[in-house]
Design a protein around this motif. Structure first.
Motif, PDB file in Angstrom:
ATOM      1  N   GLY A  62    -109.138  84.566 -54.846  1.00 43.80           N
ATOM      2  CA  GLY A  62    -108.880  83.601 -53.784  1.00 43.80           C
ATOM      3  C   GLY A  62    -109.733  83.805 -52.543  1.00 43.80           C
ATOM      4  O   GLY A  62    -109.727  82.978 -51.637  1.00 43.80           O
ATOM      5  N   ARG A  68    -112.491  79.725 -53.502  1.00 47.95           N
ATOM      6  CA  ARG A  68    -111.611  79.425 -52.368  1.00 47.95           C
ATOM      7  C   ARG A  68    -111.716  77.957 -51.954  1.00 47.95           C
ATOM      8  O   ARG A  68    -112.788  77.428 -51.704  1.00 47.95           O
ATOM      9  N   CYS A  74    -103.767  73.172 -58.340  1.00 43.93           N
ATOM     10  CA  CYS A  74    -103.497  74.518 -58.856  1.00 43.93           C
ATOM     11  C   CYS A  74    -102.071  74.506 -59.389  1.00 43.93           C
ATOM     12  O   CYS A  74    -101.155  74.016 -58.724  1.00 43.93           O
ATOM     13  N   PHE A  92    -106.644  78.675 -53.096  1.00 39.46           N
ATOM     14  CA  PHE A  92    -107.566  78.052 -54.045  1.00 39.46           C
ATOM     15  C   PHE A  92    -107.679  76.536 -53.862  1.00 39.46           C
ATOM     16  O   PHE A  92    -108.643  75.923 -54.306  1.00 39.46           O
TER      17      PHE A  92
END
Length: 168
Positions: A62, A68, A74, A92
């Motif tokens: 992350g 990132r 997600c 993320f």
């Protein structure tokens, strides 16, 4: 569009979805390399080329620039309490994207306890869904979190810290 699945398991592999969406990219991350090797072998043997599986800890991945805030979506199964899981996952997600947590039926208190963490990470709880699947007993919930602002650079914290000291 990219989707990320953290902590995939045999019931939660995205190899079932990826062939239906060949124009999408699916990324899977797990700290257990054995699981990643199995996923990669499965994808290769089935001719699935839009799934990439990476070995690594969420806290470290992350922070990588190539991971990132790069994902539209997600998803994660319930591997930790909601505060810890949010710290693993929200970094993320790009601003405007979503994080969907798969949690048990009694997650209301856990979710209430995680509101400050979700907010500190740049998210906002949008809804809690209890999907009905005809003919299949399903009592789990999906917690939908929308990413409203960038996650501060101090998150995620170093490996082990989110689970030992969840954000309050």
């Amino acid at each position: 569009a990219q989707s990320l699945c953290l902590f995939p398991n045999r019931k939660y592999l995205r190899t079932d979805t990826s062939p239906a969406f060949p124009d999408k990219e699916f990324v899977l991350i797990d700290s257990l390399n054995k699981r990643i090797k199995i996923i990669n072998q499965l994808c290769e043997s089935l001719g699935i080329f839009n799934v990439k599986a990476f070995h690594g800890r969420a806290e470290e991945m992350g922070r990588r620039k190539d991971m990132r805030e790069k994902f539209d979506l997600c998803v994660s199964r319930a591997v930790a309490n909601m505060s810890t899981l949010s710290e693993y996952c929200i970094p993320f997600v790009r601003v405007g994207g979503s994080f969907i947590a798969y949690k048990g039926p009694d997650c209301r208190k856990e979710l209430e306890d995680a509101i400050n963490a979700v907010t500190a990470l740049g998210g906002e709880v949008i809804r809690e869904e209890s999907p009905e699947i005809t003919g299949i007993p399903f009592d789990h919930k999906f917690i939908v979190i929308k990413k409203k602002k960038n996650t501060l650079s101090k998150f995620p914290r170093k490996p082990g810290t989110p689970s030992k000291e969840p954000i309050k």
